[in-house]
Design an enzyme around this catalytic site. Structure first.
Site, PDB file in Angstrom:
ATOM      1  CD  GLU A   1      -2.605  -1.187   2.613  1.00  0.00           C
ATOM      2  OE1 GLU A   1      -2.943  -0.149   3.213  1.00  0.00           O
ATOM      3  OE2 GLU A   1      -2.806  -2.328   3.056  1.00  0.00           O
TER       4      GLU A   1
ATOM      5  CB  CYS B   1       2.505   7.332   3.435  1.00  0.00           C
ATOM      6  SG  CYS B   1       2.780   6.095   4.712  1.00  0.00           S
TER       7      CYS B   1
ATOM      8  CB  CYS C   1       5.720  -5.513   9.653  1.00  0.00           C
ATOM      9  SG  CYS C   1       6.822  -4.673  10.810  1.00  0.00           S
TER      10      CYS C   1
ATOM     11  CB  CYS D   1       3.448  -2.712  16.827  1.00  0.00           C
ATOM     12  SG  CYS D   1       5.157  -2.141  16.700  1.00  0.00           S
TER      13      CYS D   1
ATOM     14  CB  CYS E   1       0.775  -2.254  13.838  1.00  0.00           C
ATOM     15  SG  CYS E   1       1.224  -1.845  12.142  1.00  0.00           S
TER      16      CYS E   1
ATOM     17  CB  CYS F   1      -0.304   1.465   6.279  1.00  0.00           C
ATOM     18  SG  CYS F   1       0.086   2.181   4.709  1.00  0.00           S
TER      19      CYS F   1
HETATM   20  N1  SAH Z   1       7.662   0.334  11.179  1.00  0.00           N
HETATM   21  C1  SAH Z   1       7.756   1.754  11.175  1.00  0.00           C
HETATM   22  C2  SAH Z   1       6.930   2.434  10.100  1.00  0.00           C
HETATM   23  C3  SAH Z   1       5.545   1.925   9.804  1.00  0.00           C
HETATM   24  S1  SAH Z   1       4.200   2.245  10.890  1.00  0.00           S
HETATM   25  C4  SAH Z   1       7.377   2.307  12.537  1.00  0.00           C
HETATM   26  O1  SAH Z   1       7.001   1.532  13.395  1.00  0.00           O
HETATM   27  O2  SAH Z   1       7.527   3.498  12.751  1.00  0.00           O
HETATM   28  C5  SAH Z   1       3.720   3.906  10.696  1.00  0.00           C
HETATM   29  C6  SAH Z   1       3.174   4.484  11.980  1.00  0.00           C
HETATM   30  O3  SAH Z   1       1.792   4.093  12.206  1.00  0.00           O
HETATM   31  C7  SAH Z   1       3.939   4.054  13.193  1.00  0.00           C
HETATM   32  O4  SAH Z   1       4.126   5.130  14.055  1.00  0.00           O
HETATM   33  C8  SAH Z   1       2.998   3.022  13.797  1.00  0.00           C
HETATM   34  O5  SAH Z   1       3.285   2.782  15.128  1.00  0.00           O
HETATM   35  C9  SAH Z   1       1.655   3.684  13.546  1.00  0.00           C
HETATM   36  N2  SAH Z   1       0.508   2.812  13.694  1.00  0.00           N
HETATM   37  C10 SAH Z   1       0.380   1.513  13.411  1.00  0.00           C
HETATM   38  N3  SAH Z   1      -0.835   1.043  13.701  1.00  0.00           N
HETATM   39  C11 SAH Z   1      -1.533   2.088  14.182  1.00  0.00           C
HETATM   40  C12 SAH Z   1      -2.859   2.248  14.677  1.00  0.00           C
HETATM   41  N4  SAH Z   1      -3.723   1.225  14.725  1.00  0.00           N
HETATM   42  N5  SAH Z   1      -3.226   3.494  15.084  1.00  0.00           N
HETATM   43  C13 SAH Z   1      -2.362   4.529  15.029  1.00  0.00           C
HETATM   44  N6  SAH Z   1      -1.105   4.432  14.597  1.00  0.00           N
HETATM   45  C14 SAH Z   1      -0.682   3.230  14.182  1.00  0.00           C
END
Ligand code: SAH
Length: 345
Positions: free
Chosen positions: A90, A103, A110, A114, A117, A331
């Site tokens: 995406e 973006c 991944c 997290c 995510c 994303c």
């Molecule tokens: N792996 C990298 C970049 C991708 S995630 C990182 O962790 O920074 C892009 C951003 O979206 C990150 O800050 C991630 O923590 C956040 N993110 C992921 N899922 C989310 C959610 N459900 N709500 C808000 N932010 C989220």
């Protein structure tokens, strides 16, 4: 077979020299690649014999637009791109007064895990090559017919878990013979892979580094971000200070506010004490709901209270404006649906 976009400019020159060609051919070919040609035949100022020679050792990668959504609210465009191997990634283009920001994804899936995510559900399939990362910019620009001025590596994947390819991509996107996007217009977001931050600091690539912090202490961070079992907050903040010092660039932090998990006033105070010495900016993100997870965002007034607490403690903070809310622009969600990935796989 080499994807020509996986080569850095200098490597492309070497390839051409090794074929008995003149160096300047690299500039011509590099330019064509940036325009999103899908084969050698479209390179009309390159002789047929050279096109044939190139075709024997290399290919030109491309992305197919599998799905495209345009927000009726703010013009945000979301692409689900399909790679030749069938995988989907995406990319999202956000329109601002000062230009467009894309973006982009750095991996297919991944492995950082997290908890909040969507991109990590299903794990890591594979990393993207430098050319595949670049292709997202190339094919979004080609489709939209407009130039993209800013890049954020904040899509699917952990860029510092794909370090070498990301560095190659950064060199190529910055190359003046190509898209020529300045490092100051590029942001890399990481969940906090400490050795990667040090490596990047030594590279002299003055991009903006943003850290997905999401918690004010190890206790909370460990419950939502497995990477913090590997690298403590202390080590992470030290690496950030080193990066800021070495690059003279200000770090920023992402902080997804999750109701009842990390959004108390006490959490705000603790966060303030951590980020203030770095003069870092904090981006508060009301957590996006992911179907498989039960994390919720707080109310507008709870979010504002957290923001005010931070700013009253001298922290530069803002709540991220939600763009593309009507097209699920955050994303991981589209790819997951396209690939039929369910939690636990
Ligand atoms: N792996 C990298 C970049 C991708 S995630 C990182 O962790 O920074 C892009 C951003 O979206 C990150 O800050 C991630 O923590 C956040 N993110 C992921 N899922 C989310 C959610 N459900 N709500 C808000 N932010 C989220």
């Amino acid at each position: 077979m080499i994807n020509l976009k996986d080569l850095e400019y200098g490597e492309l020159e070497e390839l051409l020299l090794s074929m008995g060609e003149k160096k300047f051919r690299a500039a011509q070919i590099f330019k064509w690649l940036q325009l999103g040609v899908t084969g050698f035949d479209e390179m009309t100022d390159i002789s047929k014999p050279l096109r044939e020679k190139l075709g024997k050792v290399s290919f030109v990668s491309s992305l197919a637009i599998e799905e495209k959504y345009v927000s009726a609210v703010d013009g945000t465009v979301k692409y689900l791109f399909r790679l030749p191997d069938g995988n989907c990634i995406e990319s999202v283009v956000m329109r601002y007064h000062h230009g467009s920001t894309i973006c982009i994804s750095s991996q297919i899936g991944c492995r950082m895990g997290c908890r909040f995510c969507a991109s990590t559900i299903g794990g890591l399939y594979r990393s993207l090559t430098a050319g595949e990362i670049l292709d997202q910019v190339i094919f979004a620009e080609k489709d939209m017919g407009e130039r993209i001025s800013n890049i954020v590596l904040m899509g699917i994947g952990e860029p510092l878990d794909n370090y070498d390819n990301v560095i190659k991509f950064l060199h190529n996107i910055n190359n003046e013979k190509g898209k020529n996007i300045g490092y100051r217009h590029i942001t890399l977001s990481t969940c906090g892979i400490v050795p990667g931050i040090y490596r990047l600091a030594e590279k002299n690539i003055p991009i903006t580094l943003t850290i997905s912090l999401h918690a004010p202490n190890d206790g909370i961070r460990r419950t939502i971000m497995p990477v913090s079992l590997r690298y403590s907050m202390d080590e992470l903040i030290k690496a950030c200070a080193f990066y800021a010092d070495r690059t003279k660039r200000r770090i920023s932090f992402e902080y997804a506010l999750i109701r009842g998990v990390n959004d108390s006033m006490e959490n705000a105070d603790e966060l303030a004490s951590i980020v203030r010495p770095l003069h870092a900016h904090v981006n508060l993100i009301p957590v996006n709901k992911v179907e498989e997870r039960d994390y919720r965002k707080g109310s507008r007034s709870e979010i504002d209270a957290f923001l005010h607490r931070l700013t009253s403690r001298g922290v530069n903070a803002t709540v991220r404006r939600e763009l593309g809310a009507d097209i699920a622009a955050s994303c991981g969600q589209l790819r997951k649906r396209a690939a039929g990935i369910k939690d636990g796989e």
